[in-house]
Design an enzyme around this catalytic site. Structure first.
Site, PDB file in Angstrom:
ATOM      1  CG  ASP A  94      48.893  39.722  28.635  1.00 22.58           C
ATOM      2  OD1 ASP A  94      48.006  39.120  29.296  1.00 22.58           O
ATOM      3  OD2 ASP A  94      49.956  40.144  29.128  1.00 22.58           O
ATOM      4  CE  LYS A 119      48.509  42.962  30.381  1.00 18.29           C
ATOM      5  NZ  LYS A 119      49.581  43.298  31.325  1.00 18.29           N
ATOM      6  CG  ASP A 168      52.294  40.328  25.680  1.00 14.94           C
ATOM      7  OD1 ASP A 168      53.466  40.713  25.835  1.00 14.94           O
ATOM      8  OD2 ASP A 168      51.652  39.703  26.542  1.00 14.94           O
ATOM      9  CG  ASP A 199      48.877  40.732  33.417  1.00 12.57           C
ATOM     10  OD1 ASP A 199      49.037  40.361  32.232  1.00 12.57           O
ATOM     11  OD2 ASP A 199      48.873  41.919  33.770  1.00 12.57           O
ATOM     12  NE  ARG A 203      56.628  35.873  34.787  1.00 13.73           N
ATOM     13  CZ  ARG A 203      56.897  36.864  35.632  1.00 13.73           C
ATOM     14  NH1 ARG A 203      57.366  36.603  36.835  1.00 13.73           N
ATOM     15  NH2 ARG A 203      56.686  38.116  35.285  1.00 13.73           N
TER      16      ARG A 203
END
Ligand code: BES
Ligand code: MN
Ligand code: ZN
Length: 480
Positions: free
Chosen positions: A250, A257, A268, A327, A331
């Site tokens: 990720d 990030k 992740d 990011d 979900r």
């Protein structure tokens, strides 16, 4: 690690260390008593005292391991004490560990040593031999060695499963990308699981526009893995289902990030790793249950083809999502994986595991994962299993009113609700994809990885969090 159970008094092999579990307030005699008197060792939990070959002990060294109060000695205490004993001598150069004093908890002690001796060292090519662990064999003194060995089989299956998860989580992201993760899970067909792997074309046909958007910027294709274990007497009984977030790396995508600690984002995929592990455990011990494991495997990368903040996605459920932060990708993966799971399998319960939010680390620190649920019974079952296995869960709320934070101006919802209650609004987002099935979400961003670890059964790094807990919950509540 070779594990054996032996009778008290069995000859101790050459090059052995003895780990003797002792209790608070117990007095030791002779040379051992003298060594204790000259130290601060009291038998308290977690204490060890290393003594060189006192007379009358048939080993090169003796380690006393404190296990706390004798009347509170239980499975967990035995596990941790034996693990602490192993840790004290693992690099001593000795080859065999003899564990004494576990009594009726000999199998638990052996399990503790198995977990503590996990090591991910396949990429160390120049490690000097004297730095490598030397203990290759453990003998645990048991009241009836043969019966204990038979009873150890389920523990061994669980330890194998936890090691499988730890390996997946530890692998670097250039090695473990979605297709490779799926291939490793496919190999579990050897232990009796059925494994289906869906590629991007199949997912597109199913309408998984949410999951697919996340992987769009990666040259590594996304995968959806479906694992099945059919162990119930009634082969058509409704399954229990587990769904895992498997973001193999990720970066944050276009909402990239910061560089610091970004390497941590290889783990992740810890939720998907745990789901694969619990399915491994159920098959390994031939659990009398039907279970399904779904893994949503993607890589979140910045690229000319990446999804963007502002994009509107259509999920398999038909609900639309405005992306405001690339990011907040976990979900999006779970939205389609959860919907698919309930739509295809009609599970009696559905539990997802995900390293979903940094906010859960802020809320709970590193000893608890967040537990969200729309069902009191399922939540209670999870919390009880977590307690029994020392995998902390803390119940978190799903307040209806916070749904306003994920209202979108142009779609059915947006993918983040800002910083306040960040783990809660993530869970509320997921809830929209479970279609009222009894469901729980475990936000394990706080617990998937320990750096450093202060738990004797967990070496620094991948924990395998969730495998023990879910295996226990199935055993205690869903096996018939
Ligand atoms: N994988 C991260 C969550 C995470 C953060 C896990 C730190 C472990 C350690 C997740 O995909 C993420 O980036 N979440 C964002 C959400 C935000 C953009 C709404 C976060 O937590 O900052
Ligand atoms: Mn993210
Ligand atoms: Zn993530």
């Amino acid at each position: 690690m070779d594990i054996q159970f032996v009778a008290a008094g069995a000859a101790v092999p050459a090059k052995s260390a003895v780990a003797r579990i002792v209790f608070e307030g117990e007095t030791q005699s002779g040379a051992i008593g003298q060594a204790v008197a000259a130290s601060r060792f009291t038998g308290g939990k977690g204490q060890t005292l290393d003594i060189l070959a006192p007379q009358g002990v048939d080993a090169a060294r003796l380690v006393l391991v404190g296990a706390g109060k004798k009347d509170a000695f239980d499975a967990a205490a035995a596990e941790n004490a034996a693990a602490a004993g192993y840790n004290a001598v693992k690099a001593s150069g000795l080859e065999t560990l003899r564990v004494e004093g576990a009594g009726a908890f000999a199998a638990n002690a052996a399990f503790g040593v198995r977990l503590a001796s996990y090591r991910f060292d396949k990429y160390r090519t120049r490690e000097p031999a004297e730095k490598k662990p030397s203990i290759a064999r453990t003998e645990v003194v048991a009241e009836s060695p043969d019966a204990t060995l038979a009873g150890f089989a389920d523990f061994a299956a669980l330890a194998d499963a936890i090691s499988f998860t730890r390996d997946l989580v530890s692998e670097p992201p250039n090695v473990l990308f979605p297709a490779e993760f799926a291939a490793r899970v496919k190999e579990l067909e050897d232990i009796g699981l059925e494994v289906e792997v869906l590629g991007e074309a199949e997912m597109a046909k199913l309408g998984m526009g949410s999951l697919l958007a996340v992987g769009q910027g990666s040259i590594r294709e996304s995968r959806l893995v479906v694992m099945k274990w059919t162990g119930a007497a009634d082969r058509s009984a409704q399954p229990v289902a587990f769904v895992g977030k498997g973001v193999c790396f990720d970066t944050g995508g276009i909402s990239i990030k910061p560089a610091e600690n970004m390497e941590d984002m290889k783990w992740d995929m810890g939720g998907a790793g745990a789901v694969a592990g619990v399915m491994h455990a159920l098959a390994g011990r031939k659990a009398r249950v039907n279970a399904v494991g779904i893994l949503g495997l993607v890589e979140n990368m910045p690229d000319g083809n990446s999804y963007r903040p502002g994009d509107v996605l259509t999920s398999m459920s038909g609900q639309t999502i405005e992306v405001v932060n690339t990011d907040a990708e976990g979900r999006l993966v779970l939205a389609d994986a959860l919907w698919y799971c309930q739509d295809r399998f009609r599970p009696k319960v559905m539990v997802d595991l995900a390293t979903l939010t940094g906010a859960i680390i802020i809320a709970l620190g590193n000893d608890y994962a967040g537990c969200y649920s729309n069902n009191e019974e399922l939540a209670a079952n999870l919390l009880a299993a977590g307690k029994a296995e020392d995998e902390g869960l803390w119940r978190m709320p799903l307040p209806e009113a916070y749904n306003r934070q994920i209202d979108s101006m142009i779609a059915d919802m947006k993918n983040t609700g800002g910083r306040p209650g960040g783990s809660i609004t993530a869970a509320l987002f997921l809830q929209r994809y479970v279609n009222n099935v009894p469901w729980a979400h475990l936000d394990i961003a706080s617990t998937a990885w320990k750096k450093p670890s202060s738990v004797p059964t967990i070496p620094d790094g991948a924990v395998g969090f969730g495998v023990r807990l879910l295996n226990r919950m199935v055993r205690d509540k869903y096996e018939g």
